[in-house]
Scaffold this motif. Structure first.
Motif, PDB file in Angstrom:
ATOM      1  N   UNK A 173      22.034 -96.858 -30.185  1.00  0.00           N
ATOM      2  CA  UNK A 173      23.116 -96.194 -30.914  1.00  0.00           C
ATOM      3  C   UNK A 173      24.146 -97.201 -31.422  1.00  0.00           C
ATOM      4  N   UNK A 174      24.501 -98.157 -30.587  1.00  0.00           N
ATOM      5  CA  UNK A 174      25.467 -99.171 -31.027  1.00  0.00           C
ATOM      6  C   UNK A 174      24.923 -99.970 -32.201  1.00  0.00           C
ATOM      7  N   UNK A 175      23.652-100.363 -32.117  1.00  0.00           N
ATOM      8  CA  UNK A 175      23.064-101.156 -33.186  1.00  0.00           C
ATOM      9  C   UNK A 175      23.014-100.415 -34.511  1.00  0.00           C
ATOM     10  N   UNK A 221      27.763-102.400 -25.388  1.00  0.00           N
ATOM     11  CA  UNK A 221      27.134-101.111 -25.086  1.00  0.00           C
ATOM     12  C   UNK A 221      26.229-101.216 -23.868  1.00  0.00           C
ATOM     13  N   UNK A 222      25.490-102.313 -23.768  1.00  0.00           N
ATOM     14  CA  UNK A 222      24.608-102.502 -22.614  1.00  0.00           C
ATOM     15  C   UNK A 222      25.411-102.668 -21.330  1.00  0.00           C
ATOM     16  N   UNK A 223      26.490-103.439 -21.397  1.00  0.00           N
ATOM     17  CA  UNK A 223      27.319-103.619 -20.201  1.00  0.00           C
ATOM     18  C   UNK A 223      27.877-102.284 -19.714  1.00  0.00           C
ATOM     19  N   UNK A 224      28.359-101.480 -20.659  1.00  0.00           N
ATOM     20  CA  UNK A 224      28.922-100.186 -20.273  1.00  0.00           C
ATOM     21  C   UNK A 224      27.856 -99.300 -19.651  1.00  0.00           C
ATOM     22  N   UNK A 225      26.658 -99.315 -20.227  1.00  0.00           N
ATOM     23  CA  UNK A 225      25.579 -98.499 -19.678  1.00  0.00           C
ATOM     24  C   UNK A 225      25.196 -98.957 -18.279  1.00  0.00           C
ATOM     25  N   UNK A 226      25.122-100.266 -18.089  1.00  0.00           N
ATOM     26  CA  UNK A 226      24.768-100.806 -16.774  1.00  0.00           C
ATOM     27  C   UNK A 226      25.834-100.450 -15.744  1.00  0.00           C
ATOM     28  N   UNK A 285      19.574 -85.815 -18.759  1.00  0.00           N
ATOM     29  CA  UNK A 285      20.143 -86.190 -20.060  1.00  0.00           C
ATOM     30  C   UNK A 285      21.384 -87.057 -19.855  1.00  0.00           C
ATOM     31  N   UNK A 286      21.617 -87.973 -20.811  1.00  0.00           N
ATOM     32  CA  UNK A 286      22.764 -88.868 -20.692  1.00  0.00           C
ATOM     33  C   UNK A 286      23.651 -88.781 -21.929  1.00  0.00           C
ATOM     34  N   UNK A 287      24.685 -89.594 -21.953  1.00  0.00           N
ATOM     35  CA  UNK A 287      25.685 -89.514 -23.021  1.00  0.00           C
ATOM     36  C   UNK A 287      25.199 -90.070 -24.358  1.00  0.00           C
ATOM     37  N   UNK A 288      24.096 -90.798 -24.364  1.00  0.00           N
ATOM     38  CA  UNK A 288      23.732 -91.571 -25.552  1.00  0.00           C
ATOM     39  C   UNK A 288      22.616 -90.956 -26.399  1.00  0.00           C
ATOM     40  N   UNK A 348      14.358 -91.612 -22.375  1.00  0.00           N
ATOM     41  CA  UNK A 348      15.796 -91.582 -22.681  1.00  0.00           C
ATOM     42  C   UNK A 348      16.567 -92.549 -21.789  1.00  0.00           C
ATOM     43  N   UNK A 349      15.938 -93.696 -21.431  1.00  0.00           N
ATOM     44  CA  UNK A 349      16.640 -94.630 -20.551  1.00  0.00           C
ATOM     45  C   UNK A 349      17.950 -95.089 -21.196  1.00  0.00           C
ATOM     46  N   UNK A 350      18.968 -95.248 -20.359  1.00  0.00           N
ATOM     47  CA  UNK A 350      20.318 -95.454 -20.897  1.00  0.00           C
ATOM     48  C   UNK A 350      20.453 -96.786 -21.633  1.00  0.00           C
ATOM     49  N   UNK A 351      19.643 -97.798 -21.272  1.00  0.00           N
ATOM     50  CA  UNK A 351      19.760 -99.091 -21.951  1.00  0.00           C
ATOM     51  C   UNK A 351      19.326 -98.976 -23.407  1.00  0.00           C
ATOM     52  N   UNK A 352      18.162 -98.379 -23.640  1.00  0.00           N
ATOM     53  CA  UNK A 352      17.662 -98.230 -25.012  1.00  0.00           C
ATOM     54  C   UNK A 352      18.541 -97.289 -25.819  1.00  0.00           C
ATOM     55  N   UNK A 353      18.981 -96.201 -25.199  1.00  0.00           N
ATOM     56  CA  UNK A 353      19.790 -95.224 -25.925  1.00  0.00           C
ATOM     57  C   UNK A 353      21.150 -95.823 -26.306  1.00  0.00           C
ATOM     58  N   UNK A 354      21.779 -96.521 -25.367  1.00  0.00           N
ATOM     59  CA  UNK A 354      23.105 -97.089 -25.641  1.00  0.00           C
ATOM     60  C   UNK A 354      23.033 -98.223 -26.650  1.00  0.00           C
ATOM     61  N   UNK A 355      22.091 -99.154 -26.440  1.00  0.00           N
ATOM     62  CA  UNK A 355      21.964-100.281 -27.367  1.00  0.00           C
ATOM     63  C   UNK A 355      21.498 -99.801 -28.735  1.00  0.00           C
TER      64      UNK A 355
END
Length: 410
Positions: free
Chosen positions: A279-281, A57-62, A71-74, A270-277
Motif C-alpha cells: 500500500x505504501x509503495x 510502513x514495514x517498521x510500523x507493521x513489524x 483481517x488487518x488494517x492494510x 494478507x500478511x501484514x508485511x506485504x499489505x503494508x509495504x
C-alpha cells in the motif's frame, strides 16, 4: 540446497554473486564491490532497496505485530488502491506470488467453465514456475489442457481460437512477453479481446511484470479490458505478493457468504508485511508521474542502446517497452523464441558488464528501479560502447557461425 541454489533464475556460471546489501539502486556483494542494480529483482524491486516510505510502513507493521490470524488494517486499503488503478479489476484477492495468482485464476476459470477444458497460452510465454512455455516448455508445468499458439501471429491465433471455439475456457497472455521483453502488438491483443468476447472465453492478462509500464499497466496504455488480471512483483513493496482480480461476476464466487462459494486459502495471503509495504509503495512511491518518468527513461535507454549497436554494426537489439528491456545478440529474437536462447557472447557480455559494475539478468534482462537516473544510463551506454569496441570481431564471428549453424567450442 541442490547446487547451492533455491531459485534457478539467479544461478549462472561460474557462480552467481552473493550480495551483502543494497541501498537505493546500488548493490554491494560480500567482497565489498558495488554494482548499479539494473535487474531490479526481476521487476519486484521497482522502488529500490531502501525507500523511506516503504521502510517506514514495514517498521510500523513489524512493531504492531505479525501473523495476526485475521483481517488487518492494510489489506482493504491495498485492494482499493489496486482497483483504482486498474479499471478491469472490480474485485481482487491476494496470493503469495504471481505464479500462485495465475494458478488461482486458471483454477477459477476451470471451475466456472466445466464444459470447456482448454487454455490457450503462447510459445515463449512465462506465467510462473509451473507455467513456463519458453523454448518448448517445462516438464514441471501444471497439468492443464494447454493449447499453445504463436505469439503475435494474429491470423494463426484467430484460426486456432475459432477451431477450438467450444473448448477454450480461457486465453492467458502476457501483453509483453517477460522472456525477452517482446511486446504484443496492439492488433494481436485487440484480436484476442474480440475473439474471447465472441466465443465466451475468458481473457486473462498476466500483468505480473507489465503492470509497471503505465499507471494502469499495459491494459491501461492499450485501452484493452481483460476479464481477469494477475499481478505480482513490485506491488508487494518488496515483500512476497500476488493478486488476481477482474469482473465482479467472476470474482464474486470467492465471496464466502454466497452459496457454493469457491474456497481460497493461503496463510500469508494478507500478511501484514506485504499489505503494508504494497500500500505504501503504490500510494506514496509509484505515483502516476513517477510511473511516466521511469518508463520514459527506459524508452530513452533502449533507443540509445540500439543506437550504439548500430554505430558499431553489431547484431544486437534492445527490445521491450518503458522500464523493461531485453538485450539480444540476435536480430531474430523479436519474433523467434528459439532465437532468444542465449549464446556464449551473451554470457561474456553479462560477465564483462559485471566487471564494469553493472548488474542485470544473465539472460539480458533489465528492469529499471525508480532511483535510476539519466547519469546511471550514461554510464551503462559507455560500458556497452566499450564492450562493442573491444569485442566487435568476436561478436561478428560468433554471429556468423550461428547463422551457419556452426557452434564454437566451449
Amino acid at each position: 540446497m541442490p547446487g547451492g541454489n533455491t531459485r534457478t533464475v539467479l544461478h549462472y556460471s561460474p557462480f552467481p554473486l552473493t550480495f551483502a546489501g543494497g541501498r537505493g539502486n546500488r548493490l554491494t556483494d560480500v567482497d565489498g564491490y558495488e554494482y548499479l542494480d539494473l535487474l531490479g529483482e526481476y521487476s519486484a524491486g521497482l522502488y529500490g532497496h531502501t525507500h523511506p516510505a516503504v521502510q517506514a510502513a514495514l517498521r510500523q507493521a513489524i512493531e504492531s505485530g505479525l501473523t495476526l490470524g485475521g483481517p488487518n488494517l492494510y489489506e482493504a486499503r491495498l485492494a482499493e488502491a489496486i482497483r483504482s488503478r486498474f479499471a478491469s479489476i472490480e474485485l481482487v484477492r491476494f496470493t503469495n506470488s504471481g505464479t500462485e495468482a495465475n494458478l488461482m485464476a486458471l483454477s477459477a476459470v476451470r471451475a466456472l467453465c466445466p464444459s470447456r477444458s482448454r487454455v490457450l497460452v503462447f510459445g515463449g510465454g512465462y506465467h510462473g514456475g509451473v507455467f513456463n512455455f519458453r523454448h518448448g516448455g517445462s516438464r514441471l508445468n501444471a497439468p492443464f489442457d494447454w493449447l499453445i499458439g504463436d505469439y503475435n501471429d494474429l491470423q494463426g491465433t484467430r484460426a486456432l481460437l475459432r477451431s477450438f471455439a467450444e473448448e477454450v475456457a480461457a486465453v492467458m497472455v502476457e501483453p509483453m512477453l517477460g522472456g525477452g521483453c517482446i511486446p504484443g502488438t496492439p492488433e494481436f491483443l485487440d484480436m484476442l479481446r474480440e475473439e474471447c468476447t465472441a466465443q465466451g472465453s475468458i481473457l486473462i492478462f498476466d500483468e505480473v511484470m507489465t503492470s509497471r509500464l503505465s499507471p494502469s499497466g499495459l491494459q491501461g496504455l492499450l485501452g484493452i479490458r481483460p476479464d481477469m488480471t494477475t499481478l505480482g512483483k513490485h506491488l508487494g513493496g518488496g515483500a512476497s505478493f500476488g493478486a488476481f482480480g477482474g469482473r465482479r461476476d467472476l470474482m464474486e464466487r470467492f465471496d464466502p457468504d454466497v452459496p457454493d462459494a469457491f474456497e481460497h486459502a493461503g496463510t500469508f495471503n494478507n500478511n501484514v508485511l506485504s499489505m503494508a509495504a504494497g500500500f505504501a509503495g503504490l500510494s506514496e512511491v509509484f505515483t502516476p508521474p513517477q510511473a511516466r518518468r521511469i518508463n520514459a527513461l527506459g524508452d530513452r535507454l533502449r533507443e540509445r542502446l540500439n543506437g550504439v549497436a548500430g554505430a558499431h554494426g553489431m547484431p544486437f537489439q534492445a527490445t521491450g517497452l518503458g522500464s523493461l528491456i531485453g538485450l539480444h545478440f540476435n536480430p531474430d529474437a523479436a519474433h523467434d523464441d528459439e532465437a532468444r536462447v542465449k549464446s556464449a557472447i551473451e554470457r561474456l557480455f553479462h560477465l564483462e558488464m559485471l566487471e564494469r559494475g553493472y548488474y542485470f539478468g544473465r539472460r539480458g534482462y533489465i528492469a529499471l528501479s525508480l532511483p535510476t537516473t539519466e547519469a546511471d544510463c550514461d554510464g551503462l551506454i559507455q560500458a556497452v560502447d566499450d564492450f562493442f569496441a573491444a569485442r566487435g570481431a568476436l561478436i561478428r564471428s560468433e554471429f556468423t557461425m550461428r547463422q551457419n549453424d556452426v557452434r564454437p567450442r566451449s
